[in-house]
Motif scaffolding. Structure first.
Motif, PDB file in Angstrom:
ATOM      1  N   ARG A  57       0.843  -1.180   0.054  1.00 37.23           N
ATOM      2  CA  ARG A  57       0.036   0.069   0.126  1.00 37.23           C
ATOM      3  C   ARG A  57       0.818   1.238  -0.120  1.00 37.23           C
ATOM      4  N   LYS A  62      -2.770  11.963  -1.448  1.00 37.76           N
ATOM      5  CA  LYS A  62      -3.217  11.965  -0.119  1.00 37.76           C
ATOM      6  C   LYS A  62      -4.358  12.903   0.416  1.00 37.76           C
ATOM      7  N   PRO A  63      -5.536  12.360   0.938  1.00 42.12           N
ATOM      8  CA  PRO A  63      -6.689  13.235   1.334  1.00 42.12           C
ATOM      9  C   PRO A  63      -6.307  13.851   2.860  1.00 42.12           C
ATOM     10  N   GLU A  95      -4.624   5.132  -3.326  1.00 36.19           N
ATOM     11  CA  GLU A  95      -5.908   6.023  -3.324  1.00 36.19           C
ATOM     12  C   GLU A  95      -5.938   6.671  -4.648  1.00 36.19           C
ATOM     13  N   GLN A 113      -7.930   2.373  -4.406  1.00 34.39           N
ATOM     14  CA  GLN A 113      -8.618   2.593  -3.119  1.00 34.39           C
ATOM     15  C   GLN A 113      -9.411   4.040  -3.184  1.00 34.39           C
ATOM     16  N   GLY A 115     -11.083   6.205  -0.517  1.00 32.23           N
ATOM     17  CA  GLY A 115     -10.911   6.446   0.823  1.00 32.23           C
ATOM     18  C   GLY A 115     -12.080   6.768   1.721  1.00 32.23           C
ATOM     19  N   ALA A 116     -12.071   6.715   2.962  1.00 35.73           N
ATOM     20  CA  ALA A 116     -13.128   6.985   3.702  1.00 35.73           C
ATOM     21  C   ALA A 116     -13.994   8.296   3.400  1.00 35.73           C
ATOM     22  N   ARG A 117     -13.157   9.363   3.218  1.00 30.59           N
ATOM     23  CA  ARG A 117     -13.770  10.615   2.958  1.00 30.59           C
ATOM     24  C   ARG A 117     -14.460  10.634   1.585  1.00 30.59           C
ATOM     25  N   LYS A 138     -13.338   1.899   1.151  1.00 33.83           N
ATOM     26  CA  LYS A 138     -13.201   2.074   2.735  1.00 33.83           C
ATOM     27  C   LYS A 138     -14.459   2.660   3.328  1.00 33.83           C
ATOM     28  N   ARG A 168     -12.284   0.608   8.524  1.00 34.25           N
ATOM     29  CA  ARG A 168     -11.140   1.439   8.954  1.00 34.25           C
ATOM     30  C   ARG A 168     -11.506   2.273  10.303  1.00 34.25           C
ATOM     31  N   ASP A 200      -8.263  -2.534   8.448  1.00 39.14           N
ATOM     32  CA  ASP A 200      -7.389  -1.444   8.347  1.00 39.14           C
ATOM     33  C   ASP A 200      -7.256  -1.169   9.989  1.00 39.14           C
ATOM     34  N   HIS A 203      -5.578   3.115  10.689  1.00 42.09           N
ATOM     35  CA  HIS A 203      -6.603   4.177  10.780  1.00 42.09           C
ATOM     36  C   HIS A 203      -7.769   3.957  11.845  1.00 42.09           C
ATOM     37  N   MET A 227      -5.039  -4.825   6.474  1.00 45.84           N
ATOM     38  CA  MET A 227      -4.307  -3.871   5.645  1.00 45.84           C
ATOM     39  C   MET A 227      -3.483  -2.752   6.740  1.00 45.84           C
ATOM     40  N   GLU A 229      -0.259  -0.193   8.187  1.00 46.58           N
ATOM     41  CA  GLU A 229       0.677   0.930   7.813  1.00 46.58           C
ATOM     42  C   GLU A 229       2.128   0.235   8.551  1.00 46.58           C
TER      43      GLU A 229
END
Ligand code: PEP
Ligand code: MN
Length: 264
Positions: A57, A62-63, A95, A113, A115-117, A138, A168, A200, A203, A227, A229
């Motif tokens: 990953r 990046k958000p 992502e 990916q 992302g959550a947002r 996510k 996550r 995950d 996060h 997953m 980090e």
């Protein structure tokens, strides 16, 4: 609904060459929060391989909560991810933040990916739905299971059947951890949908000391993969250092996860 077990009873199994997601397989994904430099990424990728995960990953886009925080290396980061794949044989997940970027990210990535947002960014969901690449979706920061299923439905409806849910953590009143890992959603989702579910814990907790127990709990709860980090030097990570495992912690956790997988 296309995501439901009523529509399709048997587990969806996603194959990326010899890497299998779903069914009886367990998949392990590890790597840095963000691609920071060529050296950082290639070093991390070798460690990921050494520990036994099958997928690398790393975010190139990046958000970030603050516009002043590191935003990622953009396409350069994608190039380094592809180089890391060539070097190690790992598959790569990264992502994609916006619909217009789906074609370029899909050129490099094995998995896209969301992302959550962006879980309810419907134009992005449609765009990844039109891609041929599998999608890791996510869970939104405060999304119910049903909203999450509906988000996946957008992707399947566009023709892409290859979606992996990633729990996550969600926002709760808890202050001891960054988010709250919703363990019970794992078996609930597996019951409701044929799609694979991964966890995950990085996060979800925001704390490296909680990552190992939550990874093991996730597998025990029925997740199809984890997953994580990991950073060669979390102290100087540009993003999410406090939740990134040290390489030695990652190696140890992978041994434990493999041992647990043997029982499941
Ligand atoms: C990530 O996995 O890089 C990430 C930004 O996670 P999330 O969207 O879950 O916050
Ligand atoms: Mn992160």
């Amino acid at each position: 609904r296309l995501v439901s077990r009523e529509y399709k009873a048997e587990d969806t199994v996603i194959r990326l060459g010899d890497v299998v997601i779903g069914g009886t397989a367990k998949v392990f994904i590890a790597g840095p929060c963000a691609v920071e430099s060529r050296e950082q990424l290639l070093t991390t990728a070798r460690l990921v391989r050494q520990g036994g995960a099958q997928i690398l990953r790393g975010g190139a886009f990046k958000p970030r909560t603050s516009p002043y925080d590191f935003q990622g290396l953009a396409e350069k980061g994608l190039e380094y991810m592809a180089e890391a794949r060539a070097l190690t044989g790992l598959k790569i997940v990264t992502e994609v933040l916006e619909p217009d970027a789906v074609p370029v990210v899909a050129q490099y990535a094995d998995l896209l990916q969301v992302g959550a947002r962006n879980m309810q960014n419907f134009s992005l969901l449609k765009a990844v739905g039109r891609s041929q690449k599998p999608v890791v979706l996510k869970r939104g920061l405060a999304a119910t299971m049903d909203e999450w299923l509906q988000a996946a439905e957008y992707i399947l409806y566009e023709g892409n059947q290859q979606v992996v849910f990633c729990e996550r953590g969600i926002r709760t009143f808890a202050t001891h951890s960054r988010n709250t890992l919703d363990m019970s959603v794992i078996p609930a989702l597996k019951q409701a949908s044929h799609l694979p579910v991964i966890v995950d814990p990085s996060h979800a907790t925001g704390r490296r000391d909680l990552v190992a127990p939550m990874s093991l709990a996730g597998l025990a709860a029925g997740a199809d993969g984890i997953m994580i980090e990991m950073h060669p030097n979390p102290e100087i990570a540009l993003c999410d250092g406090p939740q990134s495992l040290y390489p030695q912690e990652y190696f140890l956790l992978m041994q434990e996860l493999r041992a647990l997988s043997g029982f499941l």
